[in-house]
Design an enzyme around this catalytic site. Structure first.
Site, mmCIF file in Angstrom:
data_model
loop_
_atom_site.group_PDB
_atom_site.id
_atom_site.type_symbol
_atom_site.label_atom_id
_atom_site.label_comp_id
_atom_site.label_asym_id
_atom_site.label_seq_id
_atom_site.Cartn_x
_atom_site.Cartn_y
_atom_site.Cartn_z
ATOM 1 N N TYR A 274 -4.838 -2.025 28.466
ATOM 2 C CA TYR A 274 -6.264 -1.691 28.366
ATOM 3 C C TYR A 274 -6.996 -2.125 29.634
ATOM 4 O O TYR A 274 -7.857 -1.397 30.141
ATOM 5 C CB TYR A 274 -6.897 -2.362 27.143
ATOM 6 N N GLY B 125 -0.505 0.181 22.941
ATOM 7 C CA GLY B 125 -0.941 -0.557 24.118
ATOM 8 C C GLY B 125 -1.031 -2.038 23.850
ATOM 9 O O GLY B 125 -1.052 -2.489 22.705
ATOM 10 N N HIS B 126 -1.079 -2.792 24.928
ATOM 11 C CA HIS B 126 -1.318 -4.230 24.865
ATOM 12 C C HIS B 126 -2.465 -4.569 25.807
ATOM 13 O O HIS B 126 -2.975 -3.719 26.532
ATOM 14 C CB HIS B 126 -0.058 -5.008 25.249
ATOM 15 N N ASP C 64 -8.254 -7.867 24.559
ATOM 16 C CA ASP C 64 -8.197 -8.022 23.106
ATOM 17 C C ASP C 64 -9.442 -8.711 22.560
ATOM 18 O O ASP C 64 -9.981 -8.316 21.515
ATOM 19 C CB ASP C 64 -6.963 -8.838 22.705
ATOM 20 N N LEU D 295 0.809 -1.214 0.000
ATOM 21 C CA LEU D 295 0.000 0.000 0.000
ATOM 22 C C LEU D 295 0.848 1.273 0.000
ATOM 23 O O LEU D 295 0.298 2.373 0.014
ATOM 24 C CB LEU D 295 -0.954 -0.008 1.198
#
Length: 398
Positions: free
Chosen positions: A150, A145-146, A176, A81
């Site tokens: 969160y 973040g992971h 997640d 892209l």
């Protein structure tokens, strides 16, 4: 969803016979790692034609085992892209798609020329789903973040674990999956339904932090009433009650006692030979609650997990063994529900979480290698062999 019946990809006889609910829906998947690929996995398992799009470099750098699990039933192509021809190829793909899912940081897709406005100018019906840590708006929209970040920022980590111990870590990334994957699936399906009525697509903005926080309904009750959540160990779901906790067995394993309701608690006490404890009804404020819990713990330590599991398998009081994952997959209940499946290449995988009448789930094909179906997909959608060769010469596809 399709603009014209000629746009439809040929559906396999197996998919048609199974009545796959998303057969005929085409999804362009530009996501990586876990939340996005799990979202599109659910769509693929329900019959959608999911085209996994990776760059010509690292692509989706998830570890191999995860990659194979979450990308089954998808086809794979490679686009660059950063090349104008790659951008034009994606826009042309969007003309014949129903959904695009991406998980780049806010603004990246716009800078590449494939943001919401550019894509929907080519296909106003297309659903454009963006999955990010903190969403497209707000002061932290650009922050990395992971899963644990969160959970920490939303107050959920503060409610996971034991009193007087650090917040618990889990190899199942709850943020997640509960906060990212499932809200994305929900938003995409709602927008698809709306597009079928209105002919207009929508932008589905999923923030993993939002999705996790939105499900923190139990501790939020205390916040709404008194301004803050109860500390771990003082609430009925975090260890305050004898009737809702994990108890060690004689062989170092564990039993999950979830006898919250009085009828279950009374039956449990009878089963362990301590009917006298049944009068000590579960109460997070009861002064003797710690003593009752100690009595229960002492009884359960007298026998192995297998002993208690066999006993409570015959009793209706919400008590189960704490199994290892391998044991869970072999359990008759999980076997009956088809939660342990084998892919064509022999991989042991997890089954889908949804059963729909008239649709028999199958691993139709293994996860694709990067770019495995580039020629196949582009040829189906109208690119000539000469056009494909030209794109390959300028390294726009792979």
């Amino acid at each position: 969803m399709w603009n014209d019946t000629q746009d439809r990809l040929p559906t396999s006889p197996a998919a048609s016979a199974q009545g796959a609910p998303l057969a005929g829906v085409r999804v362009l998947d530009l996501t990586r790692l876990l939340p996005g690929p799990m979202c599109t996995l659910h769509l693929a398992d329900l019959g959608a034609d999911v085209i996994k799009i990776e760059d010509l470099g690292a692509g989706d750098y998830a570890v191999d085992g995860v990659r194979r699990q979450v990308n089954r039933n998808k086809r794979g192509i490679r686009l660059d892209l950063k090349q104008p021809q790659g951008v034009q190829t994606l826009l042309r793909l969007c003309e014949r798609a129903d959904v695009l899912v991406e998980s780049f940081r806010p603004g990246v897709m716009d800078r590449l020329g494939v943001g919401v406005s550019a894509v929907q100018a080519h296909n106003p019906r297309l659903i454009y789903c963006s999955i990010t840590g903190y969403g497209q708006t707000g002061p932290m929209r650009d922050a990395a973040g992971h899963d644990m970040n969160y959970a920490a920022l939303t107050g959920v980590a503060d409610q996971m674990g034991r009193a007087d111990a650090p917040p618990a870590l889990s190899s199942i990334p709850v943020a997640d999956l509960l906060g990212g994957t499932m809200p994305a699936v929900m938003g995409i399906l709602a927008a698809l339904f709306d597009a079928s009525r209105t002919g207009r697509g929508r932008h589905v903005d999923v923030a993993i932090a939002d999705g996790l926080l939105a499900h923190a309904v139990i501790p939020h009750m205390a916040v709404a009433r008194g301004g803050r959540a109860r500390p771990l160990g003082t609430d009925k779901l975090t260890g305050a009650l004898a009737c809702y906790d994990h108890y060690a067995t004689a062989d170092g394993r564990w039993m999950a006692v979830g006898a919250l309701e009085p009828k279950f608690w009374r039956r449990f006490c009878t089963c362990i030979g301590r009917p006298d404890l049944a009068d000590h009804l579960p109460d997070a404020e009861a002064p003797d609650r710690h003593a009752v819990k100690a009595e229960v713990a002492a009884v359960l330590r007298q026998h192995s997990q297998a002993h208690w599991a066999a006993l409570f398998a015959q009793e209706d009081c919400c008590v189960t063994p704490v199994l290892r994952l391998d044991e869970a997959l072999a359990h008759p209940q999980m076997q009956a529900r088809g939660m342990a499946v084998t892919a064509p290449a022999g991989d042991k995988q997890l089954g889908p979480p949804v059963r729909i009448s008239g649709h028999d789930f199958a691993v139709r094909h293994d996860a694709p290698a990067p770019g495995q179906h580039t020629d196949e997909v582009l040829a189906e959608l109208g690119w000539s062999e000469e056009e494909r060769e030209q794109l390959r010469r300028v390294a726009a596809i792979g």
